[in-house]
Design a protein around this motif. Structure first.
Motif, PDB file in Angstrom:
ATOM      1  N   ALA A   1      45.877  16.616  -3.404  1.00 29.72           N
ATOM      2  CA  ALA A   1      44.774  17.113  -3.142  1.00 29.72           C
ATOM      3  C   ALA A   1      43.809  16.192  -1.877  1.00 29.72           C
ATOM      4  O   ALA A   1      43.400  16.755  -0.988  1.00 29.72           O
ATOM      5  N   ASP A   2      44.066  14.918  -1.979  1.00 28.89           N
ATOM      6  CA  ASP A   2      43.391  13.976  -1.113  1.00 28.89           C
ATOM      7  C   ASP A   2      44.398  13.667   0.072  1.00 28.89           C
ATOM      8  O   ASP A   2      43.790  13.951   1.343  1.00 28.89           O
ATOM      9  N   GLU A   3      45.382  13.370  -0.146  1.00 24.13           N
ATOM     10  CA  GLU A   3      46.168  13.184   0.974  1.00 24.13           C
ATOM     11  C   GLU A   3      47.033  14.384   1.962  1.00 24.13           C
ATOM     12  O   GLU A   3      47.238  14.224   3.072  1.00 24.13           O
ATOM     13  N   GLU A   4      47.190  15.512   1.262  1.00 24.65           N
ATOM     14  CA  GLU A   4      48.042  16.506   1.945  1.00 24.65           C
ATOM     15  C   GLU A   4      46.938  17.832   2.080  1.00 24.65           C
ATOM     16  O   GLU A   4      46.980  18.371   3.280  1.00 24.65           O
ATOM     17  N   LEU A   5      45.921  17.985   1.473  1.00 23.97           N
ATOM     18  CA  LEU A   5      45.116  19.214   1.336  1.00 23.97           C
ATOM     19  C   LEU A   5      43.764  18.714   1.992  1.00 23.97           C
ATOM     20  O   LEU A   5      43.299  19.782   2.394  1.00 23.97           O
ATOM     21  N   GLY A   6      43.271  17.439   1.791  1.00 21.40           N
ATOM     22  CA  GLY A   6      42.317  17.116   2.430  1.00 21.40           C
ATOM     23  C   GLY A   6      40.944  17.513   1.790  1.00 21.40           C
ATOM     24  O   GLY A   6      39.868  17.726   2.062  1.00 21.40           O
TER      25      GLY A   6
END
Length: 148
Positions: A108-113
């Motif tokens: 969620a944080d690093e790939e999807l923003g």
């Protein structure tokens, strides 16, 4: 712990383990699983996943013992996602939920923003509540906003 937890994307061959897990009394009591669920329902769920559905399983001792999903929202809610986690009652308390949640949060944080994650949890599911609170505290102490 001694046993390795392997996190990987879901596959249709995982349906039987997931179906059996979702028929356990503890899972039915704490999730949206129904005792009347059929293996075909689980297979249809897996086959119907879209690009907005991100599902990981945790293999433990050669079987799927946990599943976590992140459903991306769309439109004005595109910045957020909905999380769901189920852990086989026989292996709860062994770090499987934490490992799955770490993977979901990283995605969620690093790939999807994504900047917000939401979930529904039964008020008496003490283990799940403690896990989510621990994640929020860890994020807050690192100067980042809480996700849940």
């Amino acid at each position: 712990m001694g046993e390795e937890i392997k996190i990987r994307p879901i596959h249709i061959n995982d349906a039987r383990d997931i179906h059996e897990m979702h028929r356990q009394d503890a899972i039915i009591e704490q999730t949206m699983a129904l005792s009347s669920g059929r293996l075909k329902d689980t297979e249809d769920y897996i086959e119907g996943l879209t690009k907005e559905d991100h599902v990981f399983v945790a293999e433990y001792n050669g079987h799927v013992r946990g599943v976590a999903s992140l459903e991306e929202r769309s439109g004005k809610l595109r910045y957020s996602g909905n999380v769901s986690i189920s852990i086989n009652e026989e292996v709860q308390g062994r770090g499987i939920g934490k490992t799955l949640l770490e993977r979901i949060v990283k995605l969620a944080d690093e790939e999807l923003g994504l900047i917000r994650l939401e979930l529904d949890v039964c008020a008496d599911n003490i283990r799940a509540l403690a896990l989510y609170e621990m994640f929020n505290e860890a994020l807050s102490s690192s100067g980042r906003p809480a996700l849940f």
